[in-house]
Design a protein around this motif. Structure first.
Motif, PDB file in Angstrom:
ATOM      1  N   VAL A   1       0.796  -1.253  -0.070  1.00  0.00           N
ATOM      2  CA  VAL A   1      -0.005   0.030  -0.059  1.00  0.00           C
ATOM      3  C   VAL A   1       0.823   1.386  -0.019  1.00  0.00           C
ATOM      4  O   VAL A   1       1.601   1.276   0.986  1.00  0.00           O
ATOM      5  N   LEU A   2       0.668   2.009  -1.095  1.00  0.00           N
ATOM      6  CA  LEU A   2       1.399   3.296  -1.079  1.00  0.00           C
ATOM      7  C   LEU A   2       0.931   4.230  -0.305  1.00  0.00           C
ATOM      8  O   LEU A   2      -0.101   4.168   0.329  1.00  0.00           O
ATOM      9  N   ASP A   3       1.760   5.280  -0.055  1.00  0.00           N
ATOM     10  CA  ASP A   3       1.647   6.427   0.967  1.00  0.00           C
ATOM     11  C   ASP A   3       0.080   7.124   0.175  1.00  0.00           C
ATOM     12  O   ASP A   3      -0.660   7.441   1.260  1.00  0.00           O
ATOM     13  N   ASN A   4      -0.297   7.186  -1.004  1.00  0.00           N
ATOM     14  CA  ASN A   4      -1.191   7.817  -1.565  1.00  0.00           C
ATOM     15  C   ASN A   4      -2.520   6.881  -1.357  1.00  0.00           C
ATOM     16  O   ASN A   4      -3.548   7.066  -1.871  1.00  0.00           O
ATOM     17  N   GLY A   5      -2.351   5.529  -0.699  1.00  0.00           N
ATOM     18  CA  GLY A   5      -3.418   4.505  -0.712  1.00  0.00           C
ATOM     19  C   GLY A   5      -3.604   3.694  -1.923  1.00  0.00           C
ATOM     20  O   GLY A   5      -4.208   2.484  -1.743  1.00  0.00           O
ATOM     21  N   LYS A   6      -2.872   3.851  -2.846  1.00  0.00           N
ATOM     22  CA  LYS A   6      -3.051   2.875  -3.972  1.00  0.00           C
ATOM     23  C   LYS A   6      -2.298   1.572  -3.540  1.00  0.00           C
ATOM     24  O   LYS A   6      -1.318   1.457  -3.038  1.00  0.00           O
ATOM     25  N   VAL A   7      -3.169   0.648  -4.213  1.00  0.00           N
ATOM     26  CA  VAL A   7      -2.580  -0.727  -3.804  1.00  0.00           C
ATOM     27  C   VAL A   7      -1.769  -1.385  -4.825  1.00  0.00           C
ATOM     28  O   VAL A   7      -2.469  -1.297  -5.923  1.00  0.00           O
ATOM     29  N   ILE A   8      -0.487  -1.973  -4.628  1.00  0.00           N
ATOM     30  CA  ILE A   8       0.198  -2.446  -5.762  1.00  0.00           C
ATOM     31  C   ILE A   8       0.594  -3.983  -5.331  1.00  0.00           C
ATOM     32  O   ILE A   8       0.863  -4.052  -4.400  1.00  0.00           O
ATOM     33  N   TYR A   9       0.422  -4.792  -6.368  1.00  0.00           N
ATOM     34  CA  TYR A   9       0.854  -6.216  -6.122  1.00  0.00           C
ATOM     35  C   TYR A   9       1.903  -6.407  -6.842  1.00  0.00           C
ATOM     36  O   TYR A   9       2.119  -6.248  -7.914  1.00  0.00           O
ATOM     37  N   HIS A  10       2.675  -7.219  -6.017  1.00  0.00           N
ATOM     38  CA  HIS A  10       4.083  -7.736  -6.642  1.00  0.00           C
ATOM     39  C   HIS A  10       4.100  -9.305  -6.716  1.00  0.00           C
ATOM     40  O   HIS A  10       3.924  -9.989  -5.745  1.00  0.00           O
ATOM     41  N   ARG A  11       4.222  -9.741  -7.945  1.00  0.00           N
ATOM     42  CA  ARG A  11       4.172 -11.464  -8.285  1.00  0.00           C
ATOM     43  C   ARG A  11       5.563 -11.776  -8.626  1.00  0.00           C
ATOM     44  O   ARG A  11       6.257 -11.069  -9.380  1.00  0.00           O
ATOM     45  N   ARG A  12       5.748 -12.786  -7.741  1.00  0.00           N
ATOM     46  CA  ARG A  12       7.053 -13.538  -8.257  1.00  0.00           C
ATOM     47  C   ARG A  12       6.597 -14.972  -8.290  1.00  0.00           C
ATOM     48  O   ARG A  12       5.987 -15.609  -7.609  1.00  0.00           O
ATOM     49  N   PHE A  13       7.464 -15.573  -9.155  1.00  0.00           N
ATOM     50  CA  PHE A  13       7.427 -17.055  -9.417  1.00  0.00           C
ATOM     51  C   PHE A  13       8.173 -17.703  -8.297  1.00  0.00           C
ATOM     52  O   PHE A  13       9.595 -17.453  -8.049  1.00  0.00           O
ATOM     53  N   THR A  14       7.726 -18.952  -7.739  1.00  0.00           N
ATOM     54  CA  THR A  14       8.386 -19.531  -6.745  1.00  0.00           C
ATOM     55  C   THR A  14       9.272 -20.460  -7.699  1.00  0.00           C
ATOM     56  O   THR A  14       9.297 -20.743  -8.903  1.00  0.00           O
ATOM     57  N   GLN A  15      10.218 -21.306  -7.074  1.00  0.00           N
ATOM     58  CA  GLN A  15      11.210 -22.219  -7.670  1.00  0.00           C
ATOM     59  C   GLN A  15      10.065 -23.312  -8.539  1.00  0.00           C
ATOM     60  O   GLN A  15      10.452 -23.713  -9.602  1.00  0.00           O
ATOM     61  N   LEU A  16       9.098 -23.745  -7.919  1.00  0.00           N
ATOM     62  CA  LEU A  16       8.021 -24.357  -8.526  1.00  0.00           C
ATOM     63  C   LEU A  16       7.539 -23.988  -9.582  1.00  0.00           C
ATOM     64  O   LEU A  16       7.329 -24.666 -10.723  1.00  0.00           O
ATOM     65  N   GLY A  17       6.991 -22.772  -9.607  1.00  0.00           N
ATOM     66  CA  GLY A  17       6.651 -22.089 -10.686  1.00  0.00           C
ATOM     67  C   GLY A  17       7.564 -21.900 -12.153  1.00  0.00           C
ATOM     68  O   GLY A  17       7.301 -21.909 -13.161  1.00  0.00           O
ATOM     69  N   ARG A  18       8.665 -21.729 -11.511  1.00  0.00           N
ATOM     70  CA  ARG A  18       9.939 -21.322 -12.431  1.00  0.00           C
ATOM     71  C   ARG A  18      10.053 -22.865 -13.346  1.00  0.00           C
ATOM     72  O   ARG A  18      10.139 -22.880 -14.417  1.00  0.00           O
ATOM     73  N   GLU A  19      10.157 -23.745 -12.242  1.00  0.00           N
ATOM     74  CA  GLU A  19      10.438 -25.254 -13.044  1.00  0.00           C
ATOM     75  C   GLU A  19       9.146 -25.525 -13.829  1.00  0.00           C
ATOM     76  O   GLU A  19       9.273 -26.186 -15.103  1.00  0.00           O
ATOM     77  N   TRP A  20       8.066 -25.307 -13.468  1.00  0.00           N
ATOM     78  CA  TRP A  20       6.583 -25.472 -14.357  1.00  0.00           C
ATOM     79  C   TRP A  20       6.725 -24.878 -15.615  1.00  0.00           C
ATOM     80  O   TRP A  20       6.596 -25.270 -16.696  1.00  0.00           O
ATOM     81  N   LEU A  21       7.199 -23.706 -15.681  1.00  0.00           N
ATOM     82  CA  LEU A  21       7.326 -22.795 -16.824  1.00  0.00           C
ATOM     83  C   LEU A  21       8.426 -23.093 -17.701  1.00  0.00           C
ATOM     84  O   LEU A  21       8.336 -23.461 -18.881  1.00  0.00           O
ATOM     85  N   LEU A  22       9.510 -23.660 -17.274  1.00  0.00           N
ATOM     86  CA  LEU A  22      10.517 -24.263 -17.815  1.00  0.00           C
ATOM     87  C   LEU A  22      10.087 -25.504 -18.654  1.00  0.00           C
ATOM     88  O   LEU A  22      10.444 -25.748 -19.830  1.00  0.00           O
ATOM     89  N   LYS A  23       9.467 -26.241 -17.849  1.00  0.00           N
ATOM     90  CA  LYS A  23       9.069 -27.567 -18.526  1.00  0.00           C
ATOM     91  C   LYS A  23       7.761 -27.373 -19.691  1.00  0.00           C
ATOM     92  O   LYS A  23       8.163 -27.864 -20.809  1.00  0.00           O
ATOM     93  N   ILE A  24       7.058 -26.318 -19.466  1.00  0.00           N
ATOM     94  CA  ILE A  24       6.078 -25.929 -20.637  1.00  0.00           C
ATOM     95  C   ILE A  24       6.950 -25.492 -21.937  1.00  0.00           C
ATOM     96  O   ILE A  24       6.550 -25.993 -22.833  1.00  0.00           O
ATOM     97  N   TYR A  25       7.696 -24.631 -21.690  1.00  0.00           N
ATOM     98  CA  TYR A  25       8.606 -24.164 -22.830  1.00  0.00           C
ATOM     99  C   TYR A  25       9.438 -25.147 -23.266  1.00  0.00           C
ATOM    100  O   TYR A  25       9.659 -25.105 -24.612  1.00  0.00           O
ATOM    101  N   ASN A  26      10.180 -25.924 -22.534  1.00  0.00           N
ATOM    102  CA  ASN A  26      11.061 -26.956 -22.983  1.00  0.00           C
ATOM    103  C   ASN A  26      10.482 -27.978 -23.862  1.00  0.00           C
ATOM    104  O   ASN A  26      10.840 -28.545 -24.702  1.00  0.00           O
TER     105      ASN A  26
END
Length: 93
Positions: free
Chosen positions: A59-84
């Motif tokens: 939550v920023l000082d002005n009240g705006k809410v920002i969401y930060h998304r990060r891939f977990t190691q499991l998510g990284r491996e899942w994406l690598l598998k899809i694209y590989n």
């Protein structure tokens, strides 16, 4: 292996050979893996509870809410598998 490490879309995009996180996010959207809601990419319900991403709210000082998304190691491996798998199919043809 860093089990607790998380990865930005930019890090994953570079690893997969995309020009940017924007390109990766659009490709994942086209594949019906994620969708955009306001300014945030969210996984479809089929993938949402699989532990592939962590989303933190800021939550920023002005009240705006920002969401930060990060891939977990499991998510990284899942994406690598899809694209590989996709690359394997095209290199065999």
């Amino acid at each position: 292996m860093h089990v607790n490490k998380t990865y930005t879309a930019t890090e994953i995009a570079k690893e997969l050979g995309f020009k940017s996180a924007i390109a990766l996010n659009h490709d994942l959207g086209n594949r019906k893996i994620q969708f955009r809601q306001k300014d945030t990419w969210l996984l479809y319900s089929r993938y949402a509870d699989c532990g592939y991403v962590e989303i933190k709210q800021e939550v920023l000082d002005n009240g705006k809410v920002i969401y930060h998304r990060r891939f977990t190691q499991l998510g990284r491996e899942w994406l690598l598998k899809i694209y590989n798998k996709e690359q394997s199919k095209t290199s065999v043809s």
